[in-house]
Scaffold this motif. Structure first.
Motif, PDB file in Angstrom:
ATOM      1  N   SER A  72       0.813  -1.224  -0.106  1.00  0.00           N
ATOM      2  CA  SER A  72       0.033  -0.007  -0.033  1.00  0.00           C
ATOM      3  C   SER A  72       0.942   1.346  -0.052  1.00  0.00           C
ATOM      4  O   SER A  72       0.342   2.363   0.610  1.00  0.00           O
ATOM      5  CB  SER A  72      -1.054   0.131   1.123  1.00  0.00           C
ATOM      6  N   ASN A 116       2.863   6.105   2.507  1.00  0.00           N
ATOM      7  CA  ASN A 116       2.021   4.980   3.193  1.00  0.00           C
ATOM      8  C   ASN A 116       1.171   5.577   4.068  1.00  0.00           C
ATOM      9  O   ASN A 116       1.581   6.236   5.088  1.00  0.00           O
ATOM     10  CB  ASN A 116       2.813   3.734   3.714  1.00  0.00           C
ATOM     11  N   ARG A 118      -0.964   3.430   5.392  1.00  0.00           N
ATOM     12  CA  ARG A 118      -1.663   2.397   6.337  1.00  0.00           C
ATOM     13  C   ARG A 118      -0.782   1.814   7.371  1.00  0.00           C
ATOM     14  O   ARG A 118       0.467   1.255   7.255  1.00  0.00           O
ATOM     15  CB  ARG A 118      -1.871   1.344   5.396  1.00  0.00           C
ATOM     16  N   GLU A 119      -1.064   2.086   8.758  1.00  0.00           N
ATOM     17  CA  GLU A 119      -0.142   1.807   9.893  1.00  0.00           C
ATOM     18  C   GLU A 119       0.359   0.198   9.824  1.00  0.00           C
ATOM     19  O   GLU A 119       1.266   0.142  10.211  1.00  0.00           O
ATOM     20  CB  GLU A 119      -1.009   2.135  11.320  1.00  0.00           C
ATOM     21  N   GLU A 120      -0.801  -0.618   9.669  1.00  0.00           N
ATOM     22  CA  GLU A 120      -0.409  -1.969   9.815  1.00  0.00           C
ATOM     23  C   GLU A 120       0.732  -2.382   8.616  1.00  0.00           C
ATOM     24  O   GLU A 120       1.583  -3.320   8.804  1.00  0.00           O
ATOM     25  CB  GLU A 120      -1.657  -3.086   9.707  1.00  0.00           C
ATOM     26  N   ALA A 121       0.583  -1.922   7.589  1.00  0.00           N
ATOM     27  CA  ALA A 121       1.698  -1.930   6.550  1.00  0.00           C
ATOM     28  C   ALA A 121       2.903  -1.268   6.697  1.00  0.00           C
ATOM     29  O   ALA A 121       4.208  -2.066   6.512  1.00  0.00           O
ATOM     30  CB  ALA A 121       1.137  -1.411   5.026  1.00  0.00           C
ATOM     31  N   ASP A 161      -8.286  10.277   2.383  1.00  0.00           N
ATOM     32  CA  ASP A 161      -7.437   9.904   3.126  1.00  0.00           C
ATOM     33  C   ASP A 161      -7.530  10.367   4.507  1.00  0.00           C
ATOM     34  O   ASP A 161      -7.989  11.440   4.724  1.00  0.00           O
ATOM     35  CB  ASP A 161      -6.100  10.699   2.244  1.00  0.00           C
ATOM     36  N   ILE A 164      -2.092   9.255   9.356  1.00  0.00           N
ATOM     37  CA  ILE A 164      -1.547   7.972  10.155  1.00  0.00           C
ATOM     38  C   ILE A 164      -1.701   8.408  11.662  1.00  0.00           C
ATOM     39  O   ILE A 164      -1.563   9.414  12.167  1.00  0.00           O
ATOM     40  CB  ILE A 164      -0.343   7.447   9.752  1.00  0.00           C
TER      41      ILE A 164
END
Ligand SMILES: Cc1ncc(COP(=O)(O)O)c(C=O)c1O
Length: 316
Positions: A72, A116, A118-121, A161, A164
């Motif tokens: 991502s 990016n 997306r924290e998990e990515a 968007d 984060i």
């Protein structure tokens, strides 16, 4: 590197990364005591030659092209064949040659990708990055002084968007920092953020030179465009072009709006700052303001295209 040295900061805190470093640039870095981040075996050889010529032991880091990608991200800098870094599977061999050549091994640089949200990515990439650095450290001639895990934190540009959640990233990163402290007590984990620090701090302003109507569609033609702000034109890391947040600065309280496109003066339809946006009716001399312009703006733009003047940059 020259810009960083010009600030007067300690060369020990500067590393010189990026593919395509010339022998002269590498020699300059070695002479200044800057860490040369090796992106290829050729650069390693250039560092050795520079050290021999200058009688100085070059400090070098190894940029690794990992065997995984950052999910991502707007721009991927790792995984598969890449011009960045040395493929992870060949790094042990390069580390051995660094030891034999008498270079001073300083650390690893592993940067997976930019923009990016997306924290998990991000957390997943950081975990894999630290795993890889710890694994490769076993083949290093000495304990790395730093493990540079790159930048890549995104900022919101487009509808939908979301900023984060730093706390979530911090929590997972703390675990990996502790792992490094356990296994490599003299190493520091370094983050090298760009966009996240300055992106939201900058605005770009250009002036409307013409308001023209073509087959019913209104174009505001400005003295700015992709030669000043390539990213906002959609030609830098976007697959589907989207409009940056944009207003007409002197009409923000206007009540009526109409669809208009904001364009620049260049000889290409790619010179587009805003496509069919609902804006207050713009007029000649209005000021168009684009937000989120502090990173990858002027410095990432083809300023010489058609020889139009460069914009001024003001630090407030
Ligand atoms: C080597 C290196 N470090 C850091 C950055 C900053 O990345 P970001 O703006 O995604 O944080 C970049 C950007 O391309 C880079 O090439």
């Amino acid at each position: 590197m020259v810009v960083a040295l010009g600030t007067g900061m300690d060369p020990m805190e500067i590393s010189f990364a990026g593919p395509g470093k010339s022998p002269a640039e590498i020699e300059r870095a070695v002479a200044a005591g800057v860490t040369v981040t090796l992106e290829s075996p050729t650069e390693m050889q250039r560092a050795v030659s520079a050290g021999d010529r200058l009688g100085i032991t070059p400090r070098v880091a190894v940029r690794v092209n990992p065997d995984f990608e950052l999910r991502s991200s707007g721009m991927k800098m790792s995984g598969g064949p890449k011009q960045f870094g040395i493929d992870a599977e060949t790094v042990p061999e390069v580390l051995e040659r660094i030891g034999v050549s008498g270079l001073d091994f300083d650390g690893f640089h592993i940067f997976c990708g930019s923009q990016n949200l997306r924290e998990e990515a991000i957390a997943e990439a950081q975990e894999k990055t630290v795993d890889l650095a710890l694994r490769l450290s076993g083949a290093a001639p000495k304990e790395p002084r730093f493990i540079n895990i790159g930048g890549g934190f995104g900022i919101p540009y487009f509808p939908g968007d979301k900023p984060i959640n730093l706390e979530a990233i911090g929590e997972s990163l703390a675990v990996h920092v502790d792992r490094v402290a356990d296994e490599l007590p003299n190493s520091r984990v370094v983050i090298e953020l760009g966009r996240y620090i300055v992106g939201e701090a900058g605005i770009y302003v250009c002036r409307v030179l013409d308001r023209k109507v073509s087959r019913g569609h209104v174009f505001l033609v400005t003295d700015g465009g992709l030669h000043h702000h390539l990213a906002a034109s959609g030609n830098f890391g976007q697959v589907l072009r989207k409009n940056y947040p944009l207003v007409i600065g002197n009409r923000v309280y206007a009540e009526t709006t109409e669809p208009q496109s904001v364009v620049g003066p260049l000889c290409t339809p790619l010179d587009l700052l805003g496509a069919s946006m609902e804006l207050p009716p713009g007029q000649v001399d209005d000021l168009v303001v684009l937000f989120q312009s502090g990173a990858y703006g002027l410095t990432a733009s083809p300023t010489a295209f058609l020889s139009h003047p460069e914009p001024g940059e003001i630090l407030l």
